[in-house]
Design a protein around this motif. Structure first.
Motif, short mmCIF file in Angstrom:
data_model
loop_
_atom_site.label_atom_id
_atom_site.label_comp_id
_atom_site.label_asym_id
_atom_site.label_seq_id
_atom_site.Cartn_x
_atom_site.Cartn_y
_atom_site.Cartn_z
N ALA A 223 41.67 51.81 43.68
CA ALA A 223 43.08 51.45 43.79
C ALA A 223 43.23 49.96 44.11
CB ALA A 223 43.76 52.29 44.88
N TRP A 224 42.40 49.45 45.02
CA TRP A 224 42.44 48.02 45.35
C TRP A 224 42.04 47.17 44.15
CZ3 TRP A 224 44.84 45.74 49.18
CH2 TRP A 224 45.03 46.39 50.39
N MET A 225 40.99 47.58 43.43
CA MET A 225 40.55 46.81 42.26
C MET A 225 41.62 46.78 41.18
SD MET A 225 37.70 45.51 43.11
CE MET A 225 36.14 45.73 43.97
N GLN A 226 42.31 47.89 41.01
CA GLN A 226 43.40 47.92 40.04
C GLN A 226 44.54 47.01 40.47
OE1 GLN A 226 44.06 52.15 39.93
NE2 GLN A 226 42.74 52.45 38.15
N LEU A 227 44.82 46.98 41.76
CA LEU A 227 45.85 46.07 42.27
C LEU A 227 45.44 44.62 42.02
CD1 LEU A 227 48.53 45.69 43.79
CD2 LEU A 227 47.23 45.74 45.93
N ALA A 228 44.15 44.35 42.16
CA ALA A 228 43.63 43.00 41.93
C ALA A 228 43.57 42.65 40.45
CB ALA A 228 42.24 42.87 42.54
N ARG A 229 43.78 43.68 39.61
CA ARG A 229 43.64 43.51 38.16
C ARG A 229 42.26 42.93 37.84
NH1 ARG A 229 49.82 42.02 36.17
NH2 ARG A 229 50.83 43.34 37.72
N SER A 230 41.29 43.53 38.51
CA SER A 230 39.92 42.99 38.47
C SER A 230 39.06 43.77 37.50
CB SER A 230 39.31 43.07 39.88
OG SER A 230 37.94 42.80 39.85
N GLU A 231 38.14 43.07 36.88
CA GLU A 231 37.15 43.73 36.03
C GLU A 231 36.19 44.59 36.84
OE1 GLU A 231 35.19 40.68 33.86
OE2 GLU A 231 36.93 40.19 32.61
N ARG A 232 36.20 44.39 38.16
CA ARG A 232 35.29 45.18 39.00
C ARG A 232 35.75 46.63 39.15
NH1 ARG A 232 31.35 43.89 41.66
NH2 ARG A 232 31.79 45.03 43.59
N THR A 233 36.87 46.98 38.56
CA THR A 233 37.26 48.39 38.50
C THR A 233 36.15 49.18 37.81
OG1 THR A 233 39.60 47.80 38.41
CG2 THR A 233 39.02 50.02 37.71
N ALA A 234 35.54 48.57 36.79
CA ALA A 234 34.45 49.23 36.07
C ALA A 234 33.25 49.47 36.98
CB ALA A 234 34.03 48.39 34.86
N ALA A 235 33.04 48.59 37.97
CA ALA A 235 31.92 48.76 38.90
C ALA A 235 32.11 50.02 39.75
CB ALA A 235 31.80 47.53 39.80
N VAL A 236 33.37 50.34 40.06
CA VAL A 236 33.64 51.56 40.83
C VAL A 236 33.28 52.79 39.98
CG1 VAL A 236 35.39 52.87 42.07
CG2 VAL A 236 35.49 50.37 42.06
N THR A 237 33.64 52.74 38.71
CA THR A 237 33.31 53.85 37.80
C THR A 237 31.79 54.02 37.68
OG1 THR A 237 35.34 53.49 36.55
CG2 THR A 237 33.60 54.75 35.47
#
Length: 343
Positions: A223-237
């Motif tokens: 949720a935080w990575m999505q708020l940041a609009r960060s490519e690191r959302t993929a790292a969570v996956t």
């Protein structure tokens, strides 16, 4: 001497407040009774301000009817007092860290739309500054951070700013808003990274027989990575898939169930299919060894609910038959013993 002078000034101000003119008329101030009531309320508000309680004074004015002061100097006096008190309340609230109260006071001015007495552009800019101050005070508050980010990026403060001020003022202020957004999103990524670190520690510290996972931490990190609009959302996956893989390699049913939870979070149908195939194989093996309860658990994980129920029912039937056979043998042994003893 100083106190005496202050007392005189307050008395003079109170008299001036009592002399403010009111003008009945219209739906909002229909008669002299309403008009005189509005004047008395204004006098009480000024008295409260002079007594050092601007919050009480502002509360009185908010509940007062400005329509009774709609003409000439009376309007100037009322509206300027309203704005002065609102700003005083906002300043005091901000100093105490009560940003919501400060913002609400400034919004009260904006909603009243006293454009003759205050710049709406400057007011909205000030509200934006306070919103950002509230976010800085609670960097780990996701609800607050996401709300402030939405105001600056969507139909909130940025939209209001576009409605007021000159083109150059608007361009300059939007540069400030862009800076706010960059700061908010950088903080969001920091919070996401922090939660990933916490998840790593928590997963490594899990006991061998643990039945709970670390998905709540991954959910918050995403949720935080999505708020940041960060490519690191993929790292969570990727982290979720890694966790699922480590659990799917184990035979215990609860481990396979946890693996499925991680794969569902990662939205990986292929990994889910693999863990279901593994569960089916383990279920077949348990069924062949007459471990029916375990087989049923594995089949449920494999998504084979009907087979799971069938195996469990078969196992219960076998257990019932075995129990009946045990009772019959016991009774037969008793009968044989009695015959031997010639009972």
């Amino acid at each position: 001497m100083i106190l005496h002078t202050v007392a005189i000034l307050w008395a003079v101000s109170a008299l001036a407040a009592a002399d403010i003119e009111v003008y009945p008329g219209g739906e909002m101030c229909p008669n002299w009774e309403a008009a005189n009531g509005a004047r008395q309320a204004y006098v009480r508000a000024i008295a409260a301000e002079q007594a050092g309680d601007p919050e009480k004074a502002f509360g009185i004015l908010k509940n007062n009817e400005g329509a009774c002061f709609r003409q000439g100097p009376s309007a100037d006096t009322f509206y300027q007092s309203y704005i002065r008190l609102a700003r005083t309340v906002a300043t005091r609230a901000e100093a105490n860290g009560n940003f919501d109260t400060a913002i609400a006071a400034l919004y009260d001015i904006r909603q009243a739309m006293y454009e003759r007495y205050v710049s709406q552009f400057q007011l909205v800019s000030e509200i934006g500054r306070l919103r950002m101050a509230s976010a800085r005070a609670k960097p780990a508050d996701f609800k607050l951070q996401s709300g402030v980010e939405a105001e600056f990026s969507g139909a909130g403060i940025s939209t209001l700013l576009s409605q007021y001020g000159t083109d150059s003022e608007h361009a300059a202020r939007m540069q400030v808003v862009d800076g706010y957004l960059q700061e908010l999103r950088a903080n969001a990524q920091t919070q996401g990274d922090r939660l990933l670190d916490e998840e790593q520690t928590a997963f490594s510290a899990r006991p061998v027989g643990a039945t709970d996972g670390t998905l709540p931490l991954l959910e918050r990190a995403r949720a935080w990575m999505q708020l940041a609009r960060s490519e690191r959302t993929a790292a969570v996956t990727r982290r979720a898939i890694d966790r699922g893989d480590s659990l799917a390699a184990l035979d215990a049913p609860h481990r396979l169930e946890l693996a499925q939870d991680y794969y569902r979070f990662a939205d990986s149908a292929s990994h889910l299919a693999r863990v279901q195939a593994r569960a089916k194989k383990l279920g077949d093996s348990a069924n062949a060894r007459a471990h029916y309860e375990s087989a049923s658990e594995y089949y449920q994980i494999a998504g084979l609910e009907d087979l799971a129920a069938e195996v469990l029912e078969h196992g219960e039937a076998e257990n019932k038959a075995a129990e009946e056979n045990r009772r019959e043998r016991f009774q037969q042994e008793q009968d044989d013993l009695e015959r031997e003893l010639d009972f």
